[in-house]
Structure formats: structure tokens, C-alpha cells
Design an enzyme around this catalytic site. Structure first.
Site, PDB file in Angstrom:
ATOM      1  N   SER A 190       0.832  -1.199   0.000  1.00 43.41           N
ATOM      2  CA  SER A 190       0.000   0.000   0.000  1.00 43.41           C
ATOM      3  C   SER A 190       0.876   1.262   0.000  1.00 43.41           C
ATOM      4  O   SER A 190       1.679   1.451  -0.907  1.00 43.41           O
ATOM      5  CB  SER A 190      -0.948  -0.053   1.202  1.00 43.41           C
ATOM      6  N   ASP A 211      -9.344  -6.271  -4.214  1.00 44.70           N
ATOM      7  CA  ASP A 211      -8.518  -5.190  -3.673  1.00 44.70           C
ATOM      8  C   ASP A 211      -9.226  -3.845  -3.760  1.00 44.70           C
ATOM      9  O   ASP A 211     -10.110  -3.645  -4.606  1.00 44.70           O
ATOM     10  CB  ASP A 211      -7.205  -5.111  -4.462  1.00 44.70           C
ATOM     11  N   HIS A 268      -7.287  -5.971   0.158  1.00 44.38           N
ATOM     12  CA  HIS A 268      -6.084  -5.141   0.160  1.00 44.38           C
ATOM     13  C   HIS A 268      -4.979  -5.771   1.019  1.00 44.38           C
ATOM     14  O   HIS A 268      -3.798  -5.611   0.723  1.00 44.38           O
ATOM     15  CB  HIS A 268      -6.454  -3.753   0.691  1.00 44.38           C
TER      16      HIS A 268
END
Length: 299
Positions: free
Chosen positions: A107, A243, A270
């Protein structure tokens, strides 16, 4: 032998670092958030056990186990910048004695990993971008699409009204956000839990916003698309099937990066390393071993 140690940055601040497992393959992991912790990678110890991979992780400045400056003070605002966090990665690399290593960023950590690879790529043997694309415009479009597909128009409007009024503590708003998180962020929570909040919300709010579905912070200015093609090292692009990041952008990145592989983790959001660890670590291990054995080719 597993180890934890503090490293002292040149600016005097201290960062918590952790090493697990032993082996010739060195993997440094950058956590997300911003303001998250290295505990994102707690299951890497078992997931990569016996694979010859030495896993390093650390808490970035301001994160729970490292020093936490008061970012509300004007003199500390300069610490909240992408270039400083990128240079922090390089300083940690030096102090841990890593070179010719693999860098994995999840991320926000994937954002830093791209910028690091662009500036300091000579030190990398390979790059792993985990649930991170190369710009935030497509991300914002995707998260809006996901909640519009999930909720009724009335529920979406309710959320937008709360966001406009900055009424983020509204119980119904919180319930709707929690539902989105259960679908797209962490579908099967198995990570480390704490009785206290370990997330630095000041950092998160500054860069992101109130939650994953509100992108209003400094990251809205970030766009790496014009630089992406310059990354030539072997690269694994790994995303969850569900995601928050748009898979269309992931596929475009795969086409742009001539020396890359794209994998999707089934039933993963995610945080797909915890949603479906078996599939995630199978893909990660294969990438690392293929590069080590000179068997990796852009696919």
C-alpha cells in the site's frame, strides 16, 4: 536467529526494526498506512519459513514502535514528506547492512518502494509492489465505484453527507465503512490485535484522509506514471482479487514494466497476505526463487 533492534537515524530519531528467519535472500518490507506498523508482516515468518529468506521490517518514523514526533508542531511538519520517507528507507538499508536485496512495499509502502526503486534502484535485486498502483487518481475512482456497487444510492449519499460535514463518528457511517473494509480491505482478519490503537492517525489523516474510502490528503498529488517504465529490475505486482486498488491499473502497470509478473490472490482484499496466506506466499516464494535461479522473465 530472530532479532529486534533500534536504529538511530542521522536526525536523531530511533526506529524499531525486526529480522526473522535466516537465509541468503534478503527481503526488506515497508508497511502501509501511512502510520501503520511492521506487524502487517507478522505472518511472513511462517509464510517464508524454510525458503532461505531473511525478512526485515521496521516501523517508519511516527509509527507505533518507533519514535513519534509531535507532528502538530510546525517544526516537525517537514518530516511528513514522501522524499524524506524514501530517504529513510535508504538510511535503514545502510544501517541494516543490506545490499543486492529485495524490497517489498504494501500500500503506502508500495508507493515508497516505487520512489525508492527510482532513486536508489542500484541496490535492488528485485521489487515487490503489494496492493499499490502508480497513482492515486485511479485509486480514488475505484474506491468510489466499489462503494457505489456495494450500497444503495441512499447509503452512498448518506456517507457523502457525513464526509462533507466531517461527521466521521456517526454510527451509521462507521457501520457502512466497516462493511466496506470487510469486503475490500481485510476479508479474513487474522493479523496481530492490540487492546489499544497502534495506528498513527495524525500521519494517516495528513496523507490519506479519515479512512480508506476518503482520499483527500497530500497523497492526492502523487503520480508515478511517467516514471514507472524506468524501473527495469525484476518486479512482482501482487494484488488481492477484491482489492481496493483497481486491477485495471495493475494490468496497465504490468504492460508498462517490461520485467514484471502480475499475480492475484484469490479471495483476497487489500491485505491479501492475511486473507489467503497460502496463495500469497506461493506467489512470493516463486518470484524470489525464480529471480535467484535466473529463471525470471517478464511475462
Amino acid at each position: 536467529m530472530d532479532q529486534t533492534r533500534l536504529v538511530t537515524l542521522d536526525n536523531g530519531y530511533h526506529l524499531f526494526t525486526r529480522k526473522v528467519n535466516e537465509g541468503p535472500i534478503k527481503l526488506l518490507c515497508l508497511h502501509g498506512g501511512p502510520g501503520g506498523t511492521h506487524e502487517t508482516f507478522d505472518n511472513f515468518k511462517d509464510g517464508l519459513k524454510g525458503q532461505g529468506v531473511e525478512v526485515y521490517s521496521y516501523d517508519q518514523l511516527g509509527s507505533y514502535y518507533s519514535d513519534q514526533p509531535d507532528f502538530t508542531k510546525k517544526e516537525n511538519k517537514s518530516l511528513l514528506s514522501i522524499p524524506r520517507y524514501v530517504d529513510e528507507v535508504e538510511e535503514v538499508r545502510q544501517k541494516l547492512g543490506l545490499d543486492n536485496f529485495y524490497l517489498l512495499g504494501h500500500s503506502w509502502g508500495g508507493l515508497l518502494a516505487q520512489e525508492y526503486a527510482y532513486k536508489y534502484g542500484k541496490h535492488l535485486k528485485g521489487l515487490v509492489l503489494m496492493s499499490m498502483i502508480d497513482n492515486l487518481d485511479e485509486y480514488t475512482e475505484n474506491i468510489n465505484h466499489e462503494r457505489e456497487e456495494t450500497f444503495s444510492p441512499e447509503q452512498v449519499n448518506y456517507m457523502k453527507e457525513c464526509e462533507k460535514a466531517e461527521n466521521f463518528t456517526d454510527p451509521m457511517y462507521q457501520q457502512l465503512v466497516a462493511h466496506l473494509y470487510s469486503l475490500f480491505l481485510t476479508r479474513h482478519p487474522t493479523g496481530t490485535a492490540h487492546p489499544v490503537n497502534t495506528h498513527n492517525n495524525v500521519i494517516y489523516n495528513y496523507f490519506q484522509g479519515n479512512n480508506e474510502f476518503v482520499m483527500v490528503g497530500e497523497l492526492t498529488k502523487w503520480d508515478f506514471r511517467e516514471k514507472l517504465a524506468s524501473l527495469k529490475m525484476p518486479t512482482l505486482l501482487t494484488f488481492g482479487e477484491f482489492d481496493t486498488m483497481p486491477l485495471s491499473a495493475a494490468r496497465r502497470m504490468h504492460q508498462t514494466l517490461s520485467n514484471s509478473r502480475l499475480t492475484l490472490t484469490p479471495d483476497g482484499g487489500h491485505c491479501h497476505n492475511t486473507d489467503n496466506p497460502k496463495a500469497f506466499f506461493t506467489s512470493l516464494t516463486k518470484f524470489l526463487h525464480d529471480v535467484e535461479n535466473n529463471a525470471f522473465k517478464g511475462e
